[in-house]
Design an enzyme around this catalytic site. Sequence first.
Site, PDB file in Angstrom:
ATOM      1  N   LEU A  59      -5.491  10.023  -8.219  1.00  0.00           N
ATOM      2  CA  LEU A  59      -4.171  10.124  -7.601  1.00  0.00           C
ATOM      3  C   LEU A  59      -4.052  11.393  -6.763  1.00  0.00           C
ATOM      4  O   LEU A  59      -3.435  11.386  -5.691  1.00  0.00           O
ATOM      5  CB  LEU A  59      -3.082  10.088  -8.673  1.00  0.00           C
ATOM      6  CG  LEU A  59      -3.053   8.833  -9.545  1.00  0.00           C
ATOM      7  CD1 LEU A  59      -1.886   8.891 -10.518  1.00  0.00           C
ATOM      8  CD2 LEU A  59      -2.982   7.562  -8.695  1.00  0.00           C
ATOM      9  N   TYR A  60      -4.633  12.466  -7.248  1.00  0.00           N
ATOM     10  CA  TYR A  60      -4.573  13.739  -6.523  1.00  0.00           C
ATOM     11  C   TYR A  60      -5.285  13.642  -5.180  1.00  0.00           C
ATOM     12  O   TYR A  60      -4.720  14.000  -4.137  1.00  0.00           O
ATOM     13  CB  TYR A  60      -5.195  14.831  -7.392  1.00  0.00           C
ATOM     14  CG  TYR A  60      -5.322  16.171  -6.715  1.00  0.00           C
ATOM     15  CD1 TYR A  60      -4.197  16.928  -6.423  1.00  0.00           C
ATOM     16  CD2 TYR A  60      -6.573  16.683  -6.378  1.00  0.00           C
ATOM     17  CE1 TYR A  60      -4.312  18.168  -5.801  1.00  0.00           C
ATOM     18  CE2 TYR A  60      -6.700  17.917  -5.772  1.00  0.00           C
ATOM     19  CZ  TYR A  60      -5.570  18.659  -5.482  1.00  0.00           C
ATOM     20  OH  TYR A  60      -5.683  19.882  -4.870  1.00  0.00           O
TER      21      TYR A  60
END
Length: 246
Positions: A152-153
Amino acid sequence: MSLAGKVAIITGASKGIGRATAERLAADGASVVINYLSDSKAADELVAQIGADRALAVQADASKIPDLEKLVDAAVAKFGHIDLVMPNAGIMGMHTLSSATESAFDAHMALNVKGPLFLVQKAAPHIRPGGRVVFVSTGLNTATGVSPAYLLYVASKGAVDQMVRALAKELAPRGITVNAVAPGPTGTELFYKGKSEEVLEMLRRQSPFGRFGEPDEVADVVAFLAGEGSRWVSGQVLRVNGANMV
């Protein structure tokens, strides 16, 4: 290079890279708007260090548009204009495909993508010609650095990289450059959080220099991008990683 008379807004500026950048830009003569979410003590200490005539602490959630409007309004009310915007506040959770949740996805996109985009949107009318926008990307977006553990990052920072390219073209007619710094492993509270000493030692060994970067080393590059010497640099993601993950 002097930044006297310049005004910078930095989100997440009470600690880490944001704080180091606020200190460096202030040392170069700039006035600094120090955004923080909850650590008012650290923000107030930084204002006292720089001087209340050239620093302002503003509490705001950098993922919420009304708070970003409040931040910009406070900066303009005190200093009259803006010269540099650095959307630095971010979240760096560890999520693989199997562990990702909707709430974690929304949190990453809100703080790492939505917040930076709308901060620039709200600040843009007040940025003078010759102004600067400096996003914060990540060294983990290189071909060798992408990790499934940060799905996600890195997805959110990939969006930042594309915003840099699009906004560099949109804001160029106003003489505003748009770039990003992409730090490799850097010794901040956010980076150390949740990592054992064994993991940290493994990461140190991956660097050809045998160490992590320091926040002030990233701040030095932001200071370059803030100055006149970077006037022909725009649309770039500058990797500040000590040859790590290249």
